[in-house]
Design a protein around this motif. Structure first.
Motif, PDB file in Angstrom:
ATOM      1  N   LYS A  95       0.836  -1.203   0.000  1.00 20.33           N
ATOM      2  CA  LYS A  95       0.000   0.000   0.000  1.00 20.33           C
ATOM      3  C   LYS A  95       0.869   1.250   0.000  1.00 20.33           C
ATOM      4  O   LYS A  95       0.615   2.204  -0.737  1.00 20.33           O
ATOM      5  CB  LYS A  95      -0.942  -0.006   1.210  1.00 20.33           C
ATOM      6  CG  LYS A  95      -1.930   1.125   1.233  1.00 20.33           C
ATOM      7  CD  LYS A  95      -2.853   0.982   2.421  1.00 20.33           C
ATOM      8  CE  LYS A  95      -3.822   2.149   2.462  1.00 20.33           C
ATOM      9  NZ  LYS A  95      -4.699   2.074   3.619  1.00 20.33           N
ATOM     10  N   ASP A  96       1.933   1.250   0.841  1.00 21.09           N
ATOM     11  CA  ASP A  96       2.857   2.394   0.883  1.00 21.09           C
ATOM     12  C   ASP A  96       3.560   2.566  -0.449  1.00 21.09           C
ATOM     13  O   ASP A  96       3.747   3.685  -0.923  1.00 21.09           O
ATOM     14  CB  ASP A  96       3.902   2.206   2.000  1.00 21.09           C
ATOM     15  CG  ASP A  96       3.304   2.389   3.384  1.00 21.09           C
ATOM     16  OD1 ASP A  96       2.182   2.920   3.508  1.00 21.09           O
ATOM     17  OD2 ASP A  96       3.967   1.974   4.357  1.00 21.09           O
ATOM     18  N   ASN A  97       3.960   1.447  -1.084  1.00 18.63           N
ATOM     19  CA  ASN A  97       4.650   1.505  -2.389  1.00 18.63           C
ATOM     20  C   ASN A  97       3.727   2.006  -3.485  1.00 18.63           C
ATOM     21  O   ASN A  97       4.165   2.683  -4.411  1.00 18.63           O
ATOM     22  CB  ASN A  97       5.229   0.142  -2.763  1.00 18.63           C
ATOM     23  CG  ASN A  97       6.410  -0.247  -1.908  1.00 18.63           C
ATOM     24  OD1 ASN A  97       7.034   0.596  -1.270  1.00 18.63           O
ATOM     25  ND2 ASN A  97       6.729  -1.519  -1.883  1.00 18.63           N
ATOM     26  N   ASP A  98       2.427   1.679  -3.395  1.00 16.85           N
ATOM     27  CA  ASP A  98       1.469   2.132  -4.397  1.00 16.85           C
ATOM     28  C   ASP A  98       1.243   3.637  -4.314  1.00 16.85           C
ATOM     29  O   ASP A  98       0.924   4.271  -5.322  1.00 16.85           O
ATOM     30  CB  ASP A  98       0.129   1.416  -4.231  1.00 16.85           C
ATOM     31  CG  ASP A  98       0.210  -0.065  -4.634  1.00 16.85           C
ATOM     32  OD1 ASP A  98       1.195  -0.444  -5.308  1.00 16.85           O
ATOM     33  OD2 ASP A  98      -0.720  -0.813  -4.290  1.00 16.85           O
ATOM     34  N   HIS A  99       1.418   4.228  -3.148  1.00 17.25           N
ATOM     35  CA  HIS A  99       1.218   5.669  -2.964  1.00 17.25           C
ATOM     36  C   HIS A  99       2.443   6.476  -3.337  1.00 17.25           C
ATOM     37  O   HIS A  99       2.381   7.697  -3.423  1.00 17.25           O
ATOM     38  CB  HIS A  99       0.797   5.963  -1.515  1.00 17.25           C
ATOM     39  CG  HIS A  99      -0.575   5.487  -1.198  1.00 17.25           C
ATOM     40  ND1 HIS A  99      -1.707   6.022  -1.752  1.00 17.25           N
ATOM     41  CD2 HIS A  99      -1.011   4.475  -0.379  1.00 17.25           C
ATOM     42  CE1 HIS A  99      -2.776   5.391  -1.300  1.00 17.25           C
ATOM     43  NE2 HIS A  99      -2.371   4.443  -0.443  1.00 17.25           N
ATOM     44  N   ASP A 100       3.564   5.845  -3.570  1.00 19.26           N
ATOM     45  CA  ASP A 100       4.800   6.578  -3.929  1.00 19.26           C
ATOM     46  C   ASP A 100       4.830   6.963  -5.370  1.00 19.26           C
ATOM     47  O   ASP A 100       4.292   6.613  -6.277  1.00 19.26           O
ATOM     48  CB  ASP A 100       6.043   5.726  -3.617  1.00 19.26           C
ATOM     49  CG  ASP A 100       6.249   5.573  -2.113  1.00 19.26           C
ATOM     50  OD1 ASP A 100       5.623   6.329  -1.348  1.00 19.26           O
ATOM     51  OD2 ASP A 100       7.009   4.664  -1.728  1.00 19.26           O
TER      52      ASP A 100
END
Length: 111
Positions: free
Chosen positions: A106-111
């Motif tokens: 989820k964090d990687n998708d927001h980057d």
């Protein structure tokens, strides 16, 4: 001679003891029956049964001059409780890892 208390897992760690135990799971047996069924001497079977008794996995009832050995349900219940505890811990750890991986994605998708 020093004796020590052995747990069920240690007792079943020996392949011969496990073989004897598996026979007793099928049905109660005497030492003579086990000796006739397995390629193990009578004294060795008696010694293995002693360890299984000390681990609280088997018990016996007298039948005249013989002893009829049987699996003790409470010994099996203790092993099952251990397995349930291990499984619950494994599932909790898996959930924690899966949640952490999902959060990372989820964090990687927001980057």
């Amino acid at each position: 001679m020093t004796t020590y208390q052995v747990d069920g897992w240690t007792a079943l760690g020996d392949p011969r003891r496990r073989e004897i135990f598996e026979r007793l799971v099928e049905r109660p047996r005497t030492v003579a029956e086990l000796t006739g069924e397995l390629p193990i001497s009578q004294p060795a079977i008696s010694q293995h049964l002693k360890v299984l008794r000390e681990a609280d996995l088997v018990g016996f009832r007298p039948d005249g001059a013989r002893r009829v050995y049987r699996v003790k349900p409470e010994g099996i219940a203790a092993l099952r409780a251990d397995l349930d505890r291990f499984w619950a811990s494994t599932l909790a750890n898996f959930k924690q890892l899966a949640d952490a991986e999902a959060a990372q994605r989820k964090d990687n998708d927001h980057d």
